[in-house]
Enzyme design. Structure first.
Site, short mmCIF file in Angstrom:
data_model
loop_
_atom_site.label_atom_id
_atom_site.label_comp_id
_atom_site.label_asym_id
_atom_site.label_seq_id
_atom_site.Cartn_x
_atom_site.Cartn_y
_atom_site.Cartn_z
N GLU A 74 23.20 32.12 -76.54
CA GLU A 74 21.86 31.23 -76.14
C GLU A 74 21.34 30.60 -77.33
O GLU A 74 21.38 31.12 -78.50
CB GLU A 74 20.80 32.39 -75.59
CG GLU A 74 21.18 33.24 -74.56
CD GLU A 74 20.23 34.21 -74.23
OE1 GLU A 74 20.52 35.06 -73.66
OE2 GLU A 74 19.05 34.30 -75.09
N CYS A 87 15.83 27.75 -82.12
CA CYS A 87 16.18 29.35 -82.38
C CYS A 87 17.63 29.28 -82.11
O CYS A 87 17.78 28.98 -80.86
CB CYS A 87 15.38 30.24 -81.53
SG CYS A 87 15.92 31.89 -81.75
N CYS A 94 25.45 41.53 -81.11
CA CYS A 94 25.22 41.75 -82.60
C CYS A 94 25.51 43.21 -82.99
O CYS A 94 25.46 44.15 -81.99
CB CYS A 94 23.78 41.77 -82.91
SG CYS A 94 23.21 42.21 -84.25
N CYS A 98 20.05 47.43 -82.88
CA CYS A 98 18.79 47.82 -82.77
C CYS A 98 18.34 48.17 -81.33
O CYS A 98 18.42 47.49 -80.38
CB CYS A 98 17.77 46.81 -83.23
SG CYS A 98 18.37 46.25 -85.14
N CYS A 101 16.42 45.62 -79.14
CA CYS A 101 16.88 44.35 -78.65
C CYS A 101 17.96 44.22 -77.53
O CYS A 101 19.10 44.93 -77.50
CB CYS A 101 17.44 43.91 -80.10
SG CYS A 101 18.34 42.40 -80.10
N CYS A 318 14.98 36.15 -76.72
CA CYS A 318 16.60 36.34 -77.10
C CYS A 318 17.39 37.13 -76.74
O CYS A 318 17.15 38.46 -76.61
CB CYS A 318 16.33 36.61 -78.63
SG CYS A 318 15.73 34.98 -79.62
N1 SAH Z 1 19.46 39.75 -86.36
C1 SAH Z 1 18.39 39.02 -87.00
C2 SAH Z 1 18.09 37.79 -86.35
C3 SAH Z 1 17.98 37.58 -84.86
S1 SAH Z 1 16.62 38.70 -84.06
C4 SAH Z 1 17.35 39.82 -87.20
O1 SAH Z 1 17.46 41.01 -86.62
O2 SAH Z 1 16.58 39.58 -87.88
C5 SAH Z 1 15.36 37.92 -84.45
C6 SAH Z 1 14.10 38.71 -84.10
O3 SAH Z 1 13.75 39.06 -83.14
C7 SAH Z 1 14.24 39.89 -85.28
O4 SAH Z 1 12.85 40.00 -85.96
C8 SAH Z 1 14.06 40.94 -84.07
O5 SAH Z 1 13.69 42.10 -84.44
C9 SAH Z 1 13.15 40.25 -83.17
N2 SAH Z 1 13.52 40.77 -81.77
C10 SAH Z 1 14.56 41.38 -81.07
N3 SAH Z 1 14.57 41.88 -79.94
C11 SAH Z 1 13.09 41.94 -79.84
C12 SAH Z 1 12.24 41.94 -78.67
N4 SAH Z 1 12.51 42.59 -77.49
N5 SAH Z 1 11.00 41.70 -78.61
C13 SAH Z 1 10.30 40.94 -79.77
N6 SAH Z 1 11.20 40.70 -80.66
C14 SAH Z 1 12.47 41.16 -80.52
FE1 SF4 Z 2 21.05 42.37 -83.94
FE2 SF4 Z 2 18.96 42.24 -82.41
FE3 SF4 Z 2 18.75 44.09 -84.62
FE4 SF4 Z 2 18.63 41.33 -84.87
S1 SF4 Z 2 17.37 42.57 -83.88
S2 SF4 Z 2 19.88 42.71 -86.02
S3 SF4 Z 2 20.02 40.47 -83.29
S4 SF4 Z 2 20.18 43.98 -82.70
#
Ligand code: SAH
Ligand code: SF4
Length: 364
Positions: A74, A87, A94, A98, A101, A318
Site C-alpha cells: 500500500e 506515505c 513486516c 509490533c 500494527c 497503514c
Molecule cells: N516500521 C517503521 C515504519 C512503518 S510504521 C516503524 O515502525 O517506524 C509507521 C508508524 O505507524 C510507526 O510509528 C508505527 O508505530 C505507527 N503505527 C503502526 N500501527 C499503528 C496503528 N494501528 N495506529 C497508529 N499508528 C500505528
Molecule cells: Fe513493522 Fe508495524 Fe512495527 Fe513498523 S509498527 S516495525 S511496520 S510491525
C-alpha cells in the site's frame, strides 16, 4: 542511456515525463527510435494498482498495488494546503511484529526492490500532476521496516532525492524506524540530511520489549544514543513517534519516563492516536485522555505535537487495506492465507514468529 549512445540529459527527460504519467511512446521529446526501443525493453512501472480508496473527502488516497510474485503493498497520498505527502512502503508485511500494527500482524512476504519503492513515488507524482499538484514530502511510514531493507531503501532514497531523479529535497523525506541501531549509524554516514523518526511508544524497556519487539535486541539506551549521533552528524532534529494506547502507554508515569529519557535532547515527540486494528488487544484513548497526556509530556519540557489522523475511515490506515483484501482472498502467492487473530492480553509470546523471522532474515 549510455549503452544506447544517448546523452546523459535523456535520463532526466525520461524521469520527468514518467512523473507526469507519460508512457514511453508518449515521450515525444525523445527520438522515435529510442521511444520504440524503450517501450520494447522496459515496463513503465513495476506496480499495478489493484484497489483504490479515497477518504477525507478526496484529500487522502490509498492505493494497493500488486508486484511481481503476486504480492501486494500500500501507499497513501495525503493532500494539504501547499503540500502533498506520500506515505511509502518498503516491505511486503513486516518482520518486526509490533502487536498494535496491522502490517506486523500479517504474514511477512519479502523486501521491496529499490525500483518498486521509487515506482510508488512516481505513481504519486503522476496522480498529483493530473490535479496540478506536486509531490512535496515522502515519509517511509507505510508497510515494513525500512532499515531492515537497507540497501534498497537507500538506493530508492537517492533516486527520489537526486536532481537527476525526482529531485525532492532530502529534508522533505522522513525515514521511520522501530530502532535498528547499527543501521541508524550507517544511515547517518550516507551523508544525506533526511529526517529520522524513531517509533518509541514506550520509554521503559519492559514495556517497549512488548510493544516493539526489536527492543529486546536494541534496548532504549542504545537506541536513543544512536538517534543522538544521527542528530549530531546530520544537524537534523530527531522525531520520536508515540502511538497512544489507552491504559498502556498514556499514563502520567509514561509521561515522566518520556521526559526523563528525552529531556535536553534535540528531539520532537509526535503523538499518534492508535488506529484500531482488528484482533489487536488495544484501544485508542478518548479525547480527554489524549489532551491530558499531551499536557503531561509538554510539562516535562519536551517539544510535542499531536499527529493528525488521515485516512482512518474504512480501514485506511497503514497495512489495513492490504489486511482486508488478504482476509477476503484471493491470497498472495507465498504467504500464509489467513491473518492471525489475537485477542485478550497485550502480550507477545517470547518466541513471536515474526521476531524469529526478523532475526533470520534481515536484522543485523
Ligand atoms: N516500521 C517503521 C515504519 C512503518 S510504521 C516503524 O515502525 O517506524 C509507521 C508508524 O505507524 C510507526 O510509528 C508505527 O508505530 C505507527 N503505527 C503502526 N500501527 C499503528 C496503528 N494501528 N495506529 C497508529 N499508528 C500505528
Ligand atoms: Fe513493522 Fe508495524 Fe512495527 Fe513498523 S509498527 S516495525 S511496520 S510491525
Amino acid at each position: 542511456m549510455a549503452a544506447r549512445g544517448q546523452p546523459a540529459y535523456r535520463v532526466r527527460q525520461v524521469w520527468r515525463r514518467r512523473a507526469a504519467g507519460a508512457t514511453f511512446q508518449e515521450m515525444l521529446d525523445l527520438p522515435a527510435t529510442l521511444r520504440s526501443e524503450l517501450a520494447a525493453s522496459f515496463r513503465a512501472s513495476s506496480l499495478t494498482a489493484v484497489r483504490r480508496l479515497d477518504t477525507d473527502r478526496g484529500l487522502t488516497t490509498k492505493k494497493l498495488y500488486s508486484l511481481d510474485g503476486g504480492y501486494t503493498v500500500e501507499s497513501v497520498i495525503m493532500r494539504y494546503p501547499g503540500r502533498s505527502t506520500l506515505c511509502i512502503s518498503s516491505q511486503v508485511g513486516c518482520p518486526i511484529g509490533c502487536p498494535f500494527c496491522a502490517t506486523g500482524q500479517g504474514p511477512f512476504g519479502r523486501n521491496l526492490r529499490a525500483h518498486e519503492i521509487v515506482d510508488q513515488a512516481l505513481d504519486a507524482c503522476r496522480e498529483l500532476a493530473a490535479e496540478g499538484r506536486r509531490l512535496s514530502h515522502v515519509v517511509f511510514m507505510g508497510m515494513g521496516e525500512p532499515l531492515a531493507n537497507y540497501a534498497a531503501v537507500v538506493e530508492a532514497l537517492r533516486r527520489i532525492a537526486e536532481p537527476t531523479g525526482l529531485g525532492l529535497s532530502a529534508r522533505r523525506i522522513t525515514i521511520s524506524t522501530s530502532g535498528l541501531t547499527p543501521r541508524i549509524d550507517r544511515l547517518a554516514r550516507e551523508g544525506m540530511p533526511f529526517t529520522l523518526a524513531i517509533s518509541l511508544h514506550a520509554a521503559r524497556d519492559e514495556l517497549r520489549d512488548v510493544l516493539v519487539p526489536i527492543n529486546r535486541r536494541y534496548p532504549l539506551a542504545e537506541l536513543v544514543a544512536a538517534a543522538d549521533r544521527f542528530g549530531r552528524q546530520t544537524g537534523r532534529r530527531v522525531s520520536y513517534e508515540w502511538v497512544l494506547l489507552a491504559g498502556v502507554n498514556d499514563t502520567e508515569r509514561d509521561a515522566h519516563e518520556l521526559g526523563a529519557l528525552l529531556r535536553g535532547r534535540l528531539a520532537h515527540v509526535n503523538l499518534i492516536p492508535f488506529n484500531p486494528v482488528e484482533g489487536a488487544p488495544y484501544r485508542e484513548p478518548d479525547g480527554r485522555a489524549i489532551r491530558r497526556f499531551l499536557g503531561q509530556v509538554r510539562a516535562q519540557g519536551l517539544n510535542v505535537t499531536l499527529r493528525d489522523t488521515r485516512g482512518r475511515d474504512e480501514n485506511a490506515a497503514c497495512g489495513q487495506l492490504r489486511a482486508r483484501v488478504l482476509a477476503q482472498g484471493p491470497h498472495e502467492v507465498g504467504t500464509a492465507p489467513l491473518l492471525r487473530r489475537r485477542g485478550g492480553r497485550a502480550v507477545v509470546p517470547p518466541q513471536h514468529p515474526n521476531l524469529v523471522k526478523a532475526e533470520e532474515r534481515s536484522v543485523p
